[in-house]
Write a protein that holds these residues in place. Sequence first.
Motif, mmCIF file in Angstrom:
data_model
loop_
_atom_site.group_PDB
_atom_site.id
_atom_site.type_symbol
_atom_site.label_atom_id
_atom_site.label_comp_id
_atom_site.label_asym_id
_atom_site.label_seq_id
_atom_site.Cartn_x
_atom_site.Cartn_y
_atom_site.Cartn_z
ATOM 1 N N GLY A 268 0.815 -1.204 0.000
ATOM 2 C CA GLY A 268 0.000 0.000 0.000
ATOM 3 C C GLY A 268 0.842 1.244 0.000
ATOM 4 N N LEU A 269 0.198 2.346 0.352
ATOM 5 C CA LEU A 269 0.846 3.650 0.389
ATOM 6 C C LEU A 269 1.156 4.013 1.838
ATOM 7 N N VAL A 270 2.377 4.427 2.094
ATOM 8 C CA VAL A 270 2.787 4.794 3.446
ATOM 9 C C VAL A 270 3.707 6.002 3.364
ATOM 10 N N GLN A 271 3.699 6.825 4.408
ATOM 11 C CA GLN A 271 4.605 7.971 4.443
ATOM 12 C C GLN A 271 6.001 7.538 4.854
ATOM 13 N N ASN B 106 10.247 -1.539 8.372
ATOM 14 C CA ASN B 106 10.214 -0.356 9.219
ATOM 15 C C ASN B 106 11.052 0.759 8.595
ATOM 16 N N SER B 107 10.817 1.975 9.048
ATOM 17 C CA SER B 107 11.587 3.136 8.592
ATOM 18 C C SER B 107 11.623 3.208 7.065
ATOM 19 N N ASP C 8 12.333 2.829 -1.178
ATOM 20 C CA ASP C 8 11.796 1.485 -0.980
ATOM 21 C C ASP C 8 10.569 1.221 -1.844
ATOM 22 N N THR C 9 10.119 2.235 -2.555
ATOM 23 C CA THR C 9 8.985 2.071 -3.450
ATOM 24 C C THR C 9 9.307 1.046 -4.519
ATOM 25 N N ALA C 10 8.466 0.022 -4.614
ATOM 26 C CA ALA C 10 8.723 -1.071 -5.549
ATOM 27 C C ALA C 10 7.541 -2.044 -5.505
ATOM 28 N N VAL C 11 7.559 -2.984 -6.426
ATOM 29 C CA VAL C 11 6.676 -4.139 -6.326
ATOM 30 C C VAL C 11 7.447 -5.218 -5.580
ATOM 31 N N THR D 255 4.323 1.752 -1.982
ATOM 32 C CA THR D 255 4.681 3.113 -2.367
ATOM 33 C C THR D 255 4.924 3.938 -1.113
ATOM 34 N N VAL D 256 6.086 4.554 -1.051
ATOM 35 C CA VAL D 256 6.456 5.362 0.108
ATOM 36 C C VAL D 256 6.538 6.814 -0.342
#
Length: 121
Positions: free
Chosen positions: A10-13, A83-84, A89-92, A118-119
């Motif tokens: 998913g999407l994370v900050q 974590n962190s 780190d955005t990738a499949v 997705t970050v």
Amino acid sequence: QVQLLESGGGLVQAGGSLRLSCAASGSIFIIKTMGWYRQAPGKQREFIAIISSGGSTNYADSMKGPFAISRDNAKKTVYLQMNSLQPEDTAVYYCYAELKQSPGSSWRDYWGQGTQVTVSS
């Protein structure tokens, strides 16, 4: 037939966490190794970590701190705690399993369809 189904992407900050899961199902006799890879846009698939049926782990050097792999043999499921997280780190993220479908069959690798992580910055 064997199926690996990933979930938890998913999407994370930036700085956030996600936990990915991958459940194997179908005609499975035994699973030896399970693991995670990822592929960012325009890049080659990258190794993250693997875990044996006995719980031994091996990580890519850059993943050792923020990522943790674990496994539930009874559920035929592998997890990746991340974590962190950072935008890079955005990738499949893909899971894989090395398994036999019967006592006399050969070891084969199976892959999941992937889950998008997705970050955002």
